[in-house]
Every structure is written in C-alpha cells, then in structure tokens.
Motif scaffolding. Structure first.
Motif, PDB file in Angstrom:
ATOM      1  N   ARG A  19       0.838  -1.198   0.000  1.00 24.73           N
ATOM      2  CA  ARG A  19       0.000   0.000   0.000  1.00 24.73           C
ATOM      3  C   ARG A  19       0.870   1.243   0.000  1.00 24.73           C
ATOM      4  O   ARG A  19       2.076   1.170   0.245  1.00 24.73           O
ATOM      5  CB  ARG A  19      -0.964  -0.009   1.192  1.00 24.73           C
ATOM      6  N   ALA A  21       1.117   5.030  -2.339  1.00 26.91           N
ATOM      7  CA  ALA A  21       1.200   5.235  -3.798  1.00 26.91           C
ATOM      8  C   ALA A  21       2.551   4.861  -4.406  1.00 26.91           C
ATOM      9  O   ALA A  21       2.610   4.207  -5.453  1.00 26.91           O
ATOM     10  CB  ALA A  21       0.866   6.693  -4.101  1.00 26.91           C
ATOM     11  N   ALA A  22       3.639   5.257  -3.776  1.00 29.43           N
ATOM     12  CA  ALA A  22       4.961   4.973  -4.364  1.00 29.43           C
ATOM     13  C   ALA A  22       5.254   3.477  -4.331  1.00 29.43           C
ATOM     14  O   ALA A  22       5.759   2.903  -5.312  1.00 29.43           O
ATOM     15  CB  ALA A  22       6.040   5.757  -3.604  1.00 29.43           C
ATOM     16  N   ARG A  62      -6.773  -0.908  -7.396  1.00 26.10           N
ATOM     17  CA  ARG A  62      -7.221   0.250  -6.606  1.00 26.10           C
ATOM     18  C   ARG A  62      -7.240   1.462  -7.535  1.00 26.10           C
ATOM     19  O   ARG A  62      -6.302   1.655  -8.307  1.00 26.10           O
ATOM     20  CB  ARG A  62      -6.271   0.505  -5.412  1.00 26.10           C
ATOM     21  N   SER A 129       3.135   7.933   4.638  1.00 28.14           N
ATOM     22  CA  SER A 129       3.650   8.311   3.324  1.00 28.14           C
ATOM     23  C   SER A 129       5.161   8.189   3.319  1.00 28.14           C
ATOM     24  O   SER A 129       5.848   8.841   4.119  1.00 28.14           O
ATOM     25  CB  SER A 129       3.235   9.759   3.011  1.00 28.14           C
ATOM     26  N   THR A 130       5.681   7.386   2.386  1.00 26.28           N
ATOM     27  CA  THR A 130       7.143   7.239   2.309  1.00 26.28           C
ATOM     28  C   THR A 130       7.787   8.537   1.810  1.00 26.28           C
ATOM     29  O   THR A 130       8.911   8.859   2.198  1.00 26.28           O
ATOM     30  CB  THR A 130       7.524   6.055   1.394  1.00 26.28           C
ATOM     31  N   GLN A 158      -2.886   3.396   9.618  1.00 26.34           N
ATOM     32  CA  GLN A 158      -1.560   3.527   9.005  1.00 26.34           C
ATOM     33  C   GLN A 158      -0.630   4.404   9.844  1.00 26.34           C
ATOM     34  O   GLN A 158       0.595   4.375   9.677  1.00 26.34           O
ATOM     35  CB  GLN A 158      -1.668   4.123   7.596  1.00 26.34           C
ATOM     36  N   ASP A 196      -1.791  10.667  -3.057  1.00 25.68           N
ATOM     37  CA  ASP A 196      -2.033   9.558  -3.991  1.00 25.68           C
ATOM     38  C   ASP A 196      -2.168  10.076  -5.408  1.00 25.68           C
ATOM     39  O   ASP A 196      -1.789   9.402  -6.360  1.00 25.68           O
ATOM     40  CB  ASP A 196      -3.295   8.791  -3.574  1.00 25.68           C
ATOM     41  N   ASN A 206      -5.539  12.525  -1.069  1.00 23.21           N
ATOM     42  CA  ASN A 206      -4.759  11.728  -0.109  1.00 23.21           C
ATOM     43  C   ASN A 206      -5.738  11.045   0.850  1.00 23.21           C
ATOM     44  O   ASN A 206      -6.963  11.205   0.745  1.00 23.21           O
ATOM     45  CB  ASN A 206      -3.765  12.632   0.633  1.00 23.21           C
ATOM     46  N   LYS A 207      -5.199  10.307   1.782  1.00 25.66           N
ATOM     47  CA  LYS A 207      -5.992   9.518   2.737  1.00 25.66           C
ATOM     48  C   LYS A 207      -7.147  10.317   3.327  1.00 25.66           C
ATOM     49  O   LYS A 207      -6.995  11.489   3.677  1.00 25.66           O
ATOM     50  CB  LYS A 207      -5.048   9.037   3.846  1.00 25.66           C
TER      51      LYS A 207
HETATM   52  O1  LIG Z   1      -2.818   7.948   1.478  1.00 24.37           O
HETATM   53  C1  LIG Z   1      -1.819   7.271   1.504  1.00 24.37           C
HETATM   54  C2  LIG Z   1      -1.863   5.773   1.539  1.00 24.37           C
HETATM   55  O2  LIG Z   1      -3.173   5.250   1.493  1.00 24.37           O
HETATM   56  P1  LIG Z   1      -3.378   3.661   1.589  1.00 24.37           P
HETATM   57  O3  LIG Z   1      -2.809   3.217   2.901  1.00 24.37           O
HETATM   58  O4  LIG Z   1      -4.858   3.480   1.499  1.00 24.37           O
HETATM   59  O5  LIG Z   1      -2.656   3.042   0.405  1.00 24.37           O
HETATM   60  C3  LIG Z   1      -0.458   7.908   1.429  1.00 24.37           C
HETATM   61  O6  LIG Z   1      -0.462   9.159   2.056  1.00 24.37           O
HETATM   62  C4  LIG Z   1      -0.095   8.129  -0.060  1.00 24.37           C
HETATM   63  O7  LIG Z   1      -0.301   6.942  -0.803  1.00 24.37           O
HETATM   64  C5  LIG Z   1       1.353   8.558  -0.230  1.00 24.37           C
HETATM   65  O8  LIG Z   1       2.219   7.524   0.158  1.00 24.37           O
HETATM   66  P2  LIG Z   1       3.720   7.426  -0.432  1.00 24.37           P
HETATM   67  O9  LIG Z   1       4.363   8.728  -0.109  1.00 24.37           O
HETATM   68  O10 LIG Z   1       4.352   6.270   0.274  1.00 24.37           O
HETATM   69  O11 LIG Z   1       3.593   7.218  -1.915  1.00 24.37           O
END
Ligand SMILES: O=C(COP(=O)(O)O)[C@H](O)[C@H](O)COP(=O)(O)O
Length: 315
Positions: A19, A21-22, A62, A129-130, A158, A196, A206-207
């Motif tokens: 899970r 986005a990245a 998704r 968020s990574t 999360q 996202d 985003n979430k």
């Molecule tokens: O909303 C979410 C994850 O939602 P879920 O848990 O439903 O996938 C994160 O803030 C973004 O995806 C960014 O993450 P990143 O910076 O890691 O891409």
C-alpha cells in the motif's frame, strides 16, 4: 493469462498488504518485469498481449493512486521491438529504470523537503507516506531535532506504521486519535502529508481525513506541506478527467456484530478525499517546491495530454 506473480501482486495491492502510492507503483513495475522475463510468447503480438493483460490485472486493483497507471504507462507506452527478445529487453530496461527513478526521486524530494524543516520543529502526520517520511529522514540526517504528532488514521491505522518508522529514525512520537488533531495543532509547525494523486488545479488527493486536517490547520495558521514525487501528478486531469475516490468495505469501519446490534444503518468508507489548493501551502516534488496552483506547468511538461491507456485491448 498473467503469471502467478502478477496475480499475487494484484491481490496484495487490493488487500493493502502492499500500500501507499509509491510502493504500489514500484510493485506494479516489478510485476511487469517478472511477466516480461517469464514470458514464453513466440511472437511479438502475443508478448504484448500478455503484458497488456498483466497491466490490466494490476490497474484494476485500486483506483485512486495515479502512480499505478503512471507506472504502467511508463513501461508499456509505444513499445518498440520487432522480435520478442527486443520487446523483452525494452520492457526490462524500462521497469528497471522506473524503479531506480522512484528511489532517486524520493531521495531528492527528501533533501528538498528537509530544507523546510528547522531544528526543533514539530510536525503532524496523517496516514503513512514514504515521500513525507523521506523529508523527515533527511532533516534528521542533517542533525535537526524533529518531533512528531502522529494521527492514528482510522480505519486502517496507518499512523502506527508512521509512528514505528519515525521511532526507527529516533524521532519522539505522540500518537493521537484523528479527532484530537485540532486540539494539538497549536503545538505544530507543519502538517506533513503525502499524496495519492495531484490534480491539474493543485488539489491534493490523499488519505481520508487529509482535507479536514487541512481546514483545521488553516484555522490554526499551521502550514500544510505535501510531499509527492511527480509520479503522483494525474495527467488525466489535464483533459477534464476526475480522480476516482476508492470506496472500501464497511467491515473496515464496523464489525458485523456491532452493526447488527445498532439496527438499520448505512456505512460509508471512502479511502481518500480531496484537499483544494487553497488549503495547501506547498507541494514538494523531486523537481523542487511548488505552490499548488503552479503544479499544472510541471504536469504538462512531464506528461503532456495523455488520454490513451496502452494496456487497453486493441479494437
Ligand atoms: O494515502 C496514503 C496511503 O493510502 P493507503 O494506505 O490506502 O494506500 C499515502 O499518504 C499516499 O499513498 C502517499 O504515500 P507514499 O508517499 O508512500 O507514496
């Protein structure tokens, strides 16, 4: 039929074992790489059809994180090669490049984002968020003391992952329930979240809960910073498409037993929401920091107008 590894990746994305986005984008590219490596197709048309089928399986998991179709497009757009071997080489080169770029982009974004954070700052996070954590990691590496107030992020919590990662970085963490955010915003220097998808008008998807947090932060005068690599830019929004908000199962919100006890109710569980650009102070990408309203120029430069899906079945 896609190979088992593609099916497994798709299932893991759907169930949120994979899970964010990245991470989803990287996993999708890796799955296409496996499909290309394992293919036993004997002619180029069959090879391309297999890749398209694998991409469709991944795409259907998704709907909200645009990093997923952006990854698929990067790998499959205008495939070149007269033989299966040439095509395979093209796909493998692209998937490896995509995954390497993903890592470099996060590293660069982290370095840029860290410039906003000062020694002694307190951040508030939502979800995991990574990209957002990369900025904290770089700030900490630069010797800055950062503290975090971490929203638990119902229903999937999360925030617990964020809390754990921050502790691994040595950052002091205070965990709060989502509804306590407004109360603690006075103690916060930056709200720091990921994305996202980012729409052409600078809206941040985003979430669920990000938009409410942003409204609260505006009320308190706390800046809202979004850390998002450019694979989060949604090129479809340049041509009027909207970003689909995923609706997830009721069972994530309430147990069957509790639901039955209450009686007849409707339960809704949107996984994401839209924060309008007026509630966002800055979007940090690997290409620099942008006011949300100007992100459209970067989107056009990097993607142009894309309307086609290279994984669609040919007519
Ligand atoms: O909303 C979410 C994850 O939602 P879920 O848990 O439903 O996938 C994160 O803030 C973004 O995806 C960014 O993450 P990143 O910076 O890691 O891409």
């Amino acid at each position: 039929m896609p190979i088992e590894e593609v099916e497994e990746t798709a299932e893991a994305i759907e169930t949120m074992e994979i899970r964010g986005a990245a991470t989803i984008a990287g996993a999708a590219a890796a799955a296409l790489e496996s499909q290309a490596a394992a293919s036993e197709a004997t002619d180029p048309e069959a090879f391309e059809a297999e890749l398209r089928a694998a991409a469709r399986t991944l795409y259907q998991t998704r709907p909200t994180a645009v990093s997923l179709p952006n990854a698929l497009r990067f790998v499959l757009q205008d495939l070149e090669g007269a033989t299966v071997e040439e095509l395979r080489e093209t796909v493998l080169t692209r998937t490896r490049k995509f995954r390497a770029d993903l890592e470099h982009a996060q590293e660069r974004l982290g370095r840029i984002g860290a410039n906003r954070l000062r020694d002694g700052d307190v951040i508030m996070t939502h979800c995991h968020s990574t990209d957002a954590l990369a900025t904290v990691e770089h700030a900490v590496d630069a010797g800055k003391d950062i503290e975090a107030i971490v929203k638990e992020t119902r229903p999937r919590n999360q925030g617990h992952i964020t809390a754990q990662r921050l502790r691994e970085l040595g950052v002091p963490v205070t965990l709060i329930v989502d509804s306590a955010a407004h109360r603690y915003l006075n103690d916060v220097d930056h709200v720091l979240v990921g994305a996202d998808s980012i729409a052409a008008d600078g809206s941040v998807i985003n979430k669920i809960g990000t938009s409410g947090l942003a409204v609260n932060a505006r009320d308190r005068g706390t800046p809202i910073v979004v850390a998002a690599q450019t694979i989060k830019l949604h090129p479809g929004t340049l041509t009027g498409h909207t970003v689909e908000i995923e609706m997830r199962a009721e069972s994530e919100v309430i147990s069957k037993a509790d639901r039955e006890k209450i009686g007849e109710i409707t339960v809704k569980n949107p996984a994401f929401d839209v924060t309008p650009p007026r509630h966002v102070d800055a979007i940090i990408t690997e290409r620099g920091q942008y006011p949300p309203e100007s992100i459209v120029s970067l989107m056009r430069e990097l993607y142009g107008d894309v309307d086609e899906e290279p994984w669609a079945e040919p007519n």
